[in-house]
Design a protein around this motif. Structure first.
Motif, short mmCIF file in Angstrom:
data_model
loop_
_atom_site.label_atom_id
_atom_site.label_comp_id
_atom_site.label_asym_id
_atom_site.label_seq_id
_atom_site.Cartn_x
_atom_site.Cartn_y
_atom_site.Cartn_z
N VAL A 77 25.48 3.88 22.44
CA VAL A 77 25.30 4.73 21.26
C VAL A 77 26.63 5.12 20.63
N VAL A 78 27.61 5.47 21.43
CA VAL A 78 28.91 5.87 20.90
C VAL A 78 29.59 4.71 20.15
N ASN A 79 29.39 3.49 20.61
CA ASN A 79 29.97 2.33 19.93
C ASN A 79 29.22 1.99 18.65
N GLN A 80 27.91 2.21 18.65
CA GLN A 80 27.12 1.95 17.45
C GLN A 80 27.61 2.78 16.27
N LYS A 81 28.04 4.01 16.54
CA LYS A 81 28.50 4.90 15.46
C LYS A 81 29.68 4.31 14.71
N VAL A 82 30.52 3.56 15.41
CA VAL A 82 31.69 2.93 14.80
C VAL A 82 31.33 1.56 14.24
N LEU A 83 30.49 0.82 14.95
CA LEU A 83 30.18 -0.55 14.54
C LEU A 83 29.30 -0.62 13.30
N ARG A 84 28.40 0.33 13.12
CA ARG A 84 27.52 0.26 11.96
C ARG A 84 28.30 0.22 10.64
N PRO A 85 29.22 1.17 10.37
CA PRO A 85 29.95 1.08 9.10
C PRO A 85 30.84 -0.16 9.01
N PHE A 86 31.35 -0.63 10.14
CA PHE A 86 32.16 -1.84 10.15
C PHE A 86 31.31 -3.05 9.75
N ILE A 87 30.13 -3.17 10.33
CA ILE A 87 29.24 -4.29 9.99
C ILE A 87 28.81 -4.19 8.53
N GLU A 88 28.57 -2.97 8.04
CA GLU A 88 28.23 -2.81 6.63
C GLU A 88 29.36 -3.33 5.74
N SER A 103 24.50 -7.97 24.04
CA SER A 103 24.17 -6.66 24.59
C SER A 103 23.44 -6.79 25.91
N GLY A 104 23.78 -5.94 26.85
CA GLY A 104 23.04 -5.86 28.11
C GLY A 104 21.68 -5.22 27.93
N TYR A 105 21.49 -4.54 26.82
CA TYR A 105 20.17 -3.96 26.52
C TYR A 105 19.28 -5.05 25.97
N THR A 106 18.00 -4.97 26.28
CA THR A 106 17.05 -5.95 25.74
C THR A 106 16.60 -5.54 24.35
N TRP A 107 16.04 -6.48 23.63
CA TRP A 107 15.48 -6.19 22.31
C TRP A 107 14.50 -5.02 22.41
N GLU A 108 13.66 -5.06 23.42
CA GLU A 108 12.63 -4.03 23.58
C GLU A 108 13.26 -2.66 23.80
N GLU A 109 14.32 -2.59 24.58
CA GLU A 109 15.02 -1.32 24.80
C GLU A 109 15.67 -0.83 23.51
N LEU A 110 16.32 -1.73 22.81
CA LEU A 110 17.03 -1.34 21.58
C LEU A 110 16.08 -0.86 20.49
N THR A 111 14.90 -1.42 20.43
CA THR A 111 13.96 -1.06 19.36
C THR A 111 13.00 0.05 19.75
N ASP A 112 13.13 0.57 20.95
CA ASP A 112 12.29 1.68 21.41
C ASP A 112 12.96 2.99 20.97
N ALA A 113 12.42 3.61 19.95
CA ALA A 113 13.01 4.83 19.39
C ALA A 113 13.08 5.97 20.41
N ASN A 114 12.30 5.90 21.47
CA ASN A 114 12.33 6.94 22.50
C ASN A 114 13.41 6.70 23.55
N ASN A 115 14.05 5.53 23.52
CA ASN A 115 15.07 5.20 24.50
C ASN A 115 16.42 5.69 24.01
N LYS A 116 16.75 6.92 24.32
CA LYS A 116 17.98 7.53 23.82
C LYS A 116 19.23 6.97 24.48
N ARG A 117 19.06 6.19 25.54
CA ARG A 117 20.23 5.57 26.18
C ARG A 117 20.89 4.56 25.24
N CYS A 118 20.08 3.87 24.42
CA CYS A 118 20.66 2.85 23.55
C CYS A 118 20.13 2.87 22.12
N HIS A 119 19.12 3.66 21.83
CA HIS A 119 18.59 3.72 20.46
C HIS A 119 19.10 4.99 19.78
#
Length: 183
Positions: A77-88, A103-119
């Motif tokens: 999550v902390v890396n996503q905050k920086v990568l999102r504007p960079f990718i934009e 990513s070590g996270y699976t598609w299912e984990e990443l797209t699960d809005a309840n999974n606060k570890r990676c979403h």
């Protein structure tokens, strides 16, 4: 966010000639990881605007196909905050560049809005802008040197635009074995 390394004209981490950014920070700690030093979020150098500018410049030549982001774990999550504007920025300034994320996270984990570890608030936007996701933790007992663009057979090379369009995981045509070499 810190990064451990940037490879220019990389041909190992995705299709074609690419720039590869190895971000720092990973909580998976996979046994047999090839890049253990990047587990530490403080490893390497700060990812600054100047580093962004340099990477974007390397994506502009016609012979460069795109950017691969790996690590470490780009989808912490902390890396996503920086990568999102960079990718934009990349999508705006170098729209021809394809983007791969490992990513070590699976598609299912990443797209699960309840999974606060990676979403996070950034996850869906990041996924909407990338072309390929190589997902799943590296598993030493499933290591296979004949796989293309992945280290273990549990990992998938996912065609993200098709997956989003169809609402189910669609594997990339690169999710196969490399039969051109013998081991």
């Amino acid at each position: 966010m810190n990064y451990g390394e940037i490879l220019y004209t990389d041909v190992a981490n995705g299709i074609g000639c690419r720039t590869s950014l190895f971000v720092s920070g990973c909580t998976h700690h996979c046994k047999g990881c090839f890049n253990e030093m990047t587990w530490d979020f403080n490893y390497g150098k700060p990812f600054t605007r100047e580093v962004e500018d340099e990477i974007i410049e390397t994506l502009k030549p016609d012979y460069i196909d795109g950017l691969t982001i790996l690590g470490g774990e780009p989808m912490e999550v902390v890396n996503q905050k920086v990568l999102r504007p960079f990718i934009e920025r990349i999508k705006k300034e170098v729209p021809k560049a394809t983007i791969w994320i490992y990513s070590g996270y699976t598609w299912e984990e990443l797209t699960d809005a309840n999974n606060k570890r990676c979403h996070s608030d950034d996850t869906d936007k990041i996924l909407s802008m990338i072309d390929v996701l190589v997902d799943g933790e590296f598993m030493l007992d499933k290591k296979d040197l004949m796989l293309r663009f992945r280290g273990s057979s549990n990992q998938r090379v996912i065609n993200v635009p098709e997956t989003l369009a169809q609402g189910k995981v669609v594997l990339s045509k690169y999710n196969d074995r490399d039969t051109s070499r013998s081991v």
